[in-house]
Design a protein around this motif. Structure first.
Motif, PDB file in Angstrom:
ATOM      1  N   ASP A 129     -23.740   6.535 -15.795  1.00 41.46           N
ATOM      2  CA  ASP A 129     -22.725   5.670 -16.397  1.00 41.46           C
ATOM      3  C   ASP A 129     -21.567   6.453 -17.003  1.00 41.46           C
ATOM      4  OD1 ASP A 129     -24.070   3.392 -15.687  1.00 41.46           O
ATOM      5  OD2 ASP A 129     -25.093   3.152 -17.611  1.00 41.46           O
ATOM      6  N   GLY A 130     -21.647   7.779 -16.960  1.00 40.01           N
ATOM      7  CA  GLY A 130     -20.553   8.606 -17.456  1.00 40.01           C
ATOM      8  C   GLY A 130     -20.529   8.818 -18.950  1.00 40.01           C
ATOM      9  N   HIS A 131     -21.648   8.559 -19.635  1.00 37.30           N
ATOM     10  CA  HIS A 131     -21.687   8.750 -21.083  1.00 37.30           C
ATOM     11  C   HIS A 131     -21.859  10.221 -21.471  1.00 37.30           C
ATOM     12  CE1 HIS A 131     -21.515   4.513 -21.714  1.00 37.30           C
ATOM     13  NE2 HIS A 131     -22.674   4.274 -21.139  1.00 37.30           N
ATOM     14  N   LEU A 132     -22.394  11.026 -20.569  1.00 43.80           N
ATOM     15  CA  LEU A 132     -22.498  12.459 -20.777  1.00 43.80           C
ATOM     16  C   LEU A 132     -22.694  13.144 -19.421  1.00 43.80           C
ATOM     17  CD1 LEU A 132     -25.965  13.467 -22.256  1.00 43.80           C
ATOM     18  CD2 LEU A 132     -25.527  11.234 -21.325  1.00 43.80           C
ATOM     19  N   ALA A 133     -22.407  14.445 -19.376  1.00 47.91           N
ATOM     20  CA  ALA A 133     -22.529  15.199 -18.136  1.00 47.91           C
ATOM     21  C   ALA A 133     -23.976  15.607 -17.902  1.00 47.91           C
ATOM     22  CB  ALA A 133     -21.635  16.430 -18.183  1.00 47.91           C
ATOM     23  N   GLU A 134     -24.318  15.845 -16.640  1.00 45.59           N
ATOM     24  CA  GLU A 134     -25.682  16.259 -16.313  1.00 45.59           C
ATOM     25  C   GLU A 134     -26.047  17.544 -17.044  1.00 45.59           C
ATOM     26  OE1 GLU A 134     -29.383  16.368 -15.143  1.00 45.59           O
ATOM     27  OE2 GLU A 134     -28.074  14.691 -14.571  1.00 45.59           O
TER      28      GLU A 134
END
Length: 260
Positions: A129-134
């Motif tokens: 969802d783009g809330h944080l990077a892998e």
């Protein structure tokens, strides 16, 4: 006057002017490369866990719900990007130490493993969802506890014979009980697979039955001619539509046969 193509390189004078301006502003070219536009803050666990709970399957929700509740109790007010791997490991150890002791308990290893798995599921959706990077996913950096060898063992032949004897001589429907036992013995299918069996799933010519099991798995399973004959006889004595449950009581009901 000829206009310079936009694709051409800037002149040395333009570069010098840009460097002078950056120098006066106290900015280096490296600062420009490292600076990224700030996105919205990550949601809190209390905000995001219900979102993920609605997005996963019913089986996943059933397994992880209690562990997500534990996370809510501990970190509900915190944002997803706040806990680090050490905090996750500490929470897993806390869950492991406070697990409810049962006869088949194995020191809380399973509880710690499921907590980490539940957090990995949560953070997997957060990354998508783009809330944080892998690279910032803290749950991926915490190893699950090593699994101990399984304590499950096959039922000895003598004990299996005793079970079949009791099923054939007691209960309110010995014929159904014996047929279920024979089906599980030959196919090792799950309870849900046996209860989902339909008349349409029988292939008497090749002695195959189609099993619908956990996770939407569908497989053709060979059975003995004896079992196939008894399954067909069961359908004849207790009629069922081709796409309805095959295994049923004498009165045709299947109410109490629903899987756990």
């Amino acid at each position: 006057m000829t206009t310079q193509p936009s694709s051409s390189r800037p002149s040395q004078a333009d570069l010098d002017a840009a460097m002078l301006l950056l120098s006066r502003l106290g900015i280096s070219p490296g600062d420009l490369q490292q600076t990224a536009p700030a996105g919205p803050p990550a949601p809190t666990f209390a905000e995001y866990i219900p979102v993920v709970s609605e997005a996963v399957s019913a089986g996943t929700r059933r397994v992880y719900a209690s562990y997500w509740n534990r996370v809510l109790a501990e970190w509900g007010h915190r944002r997803l990007d706040e806990p680090d791997p050490t905090e996750i490991k500490r929470l897993a150890e806390h869950v492991k130490a406070n697990v409810v002791t049962r006869r088949n308990a194995r020191g809380g290893r399973s509880a710690a493993e499921h907590l980490i798995a539940a957090l990995r599921c949560l953070y997997h959706h957060a990354v998508a969802d783009g809330h944080l990077a892998e690279a910032d996913n803290p749950a991926r950096k915490v190893a699950k506890p090593r699994r101990l060898p399984s304590t499950r063992r096959a039922v000895p032949d003598t004990r299996l014979a005793e079970i079949n004897q009791v099923a054939a001589t007691t209960g309110d429907d010995p014929a159904l009980d014996c047929l279920l036992l024979r089906l599980h013995t030959e196919t090792a299918c799950r309870r849900g697979g046996a209860l989902a069996l339909r008349p349409a799933d029988l292939d008497p010519d090749q002695c195959l039955i189609m099993l619908h099991e956990k996770g939407g798995t569908v497989r053709w399973q060979p059975v003995s001619p004896t079992l196939m004959r008894h399954l067909q006889q069961h359908v004849e004595e207790r009629p069922a539509a081709p796409t309805t449950p095959l295994l049923r009581y004498r009165n045709g009901k299947t109410d109490h046969l629903s899987p756990l």
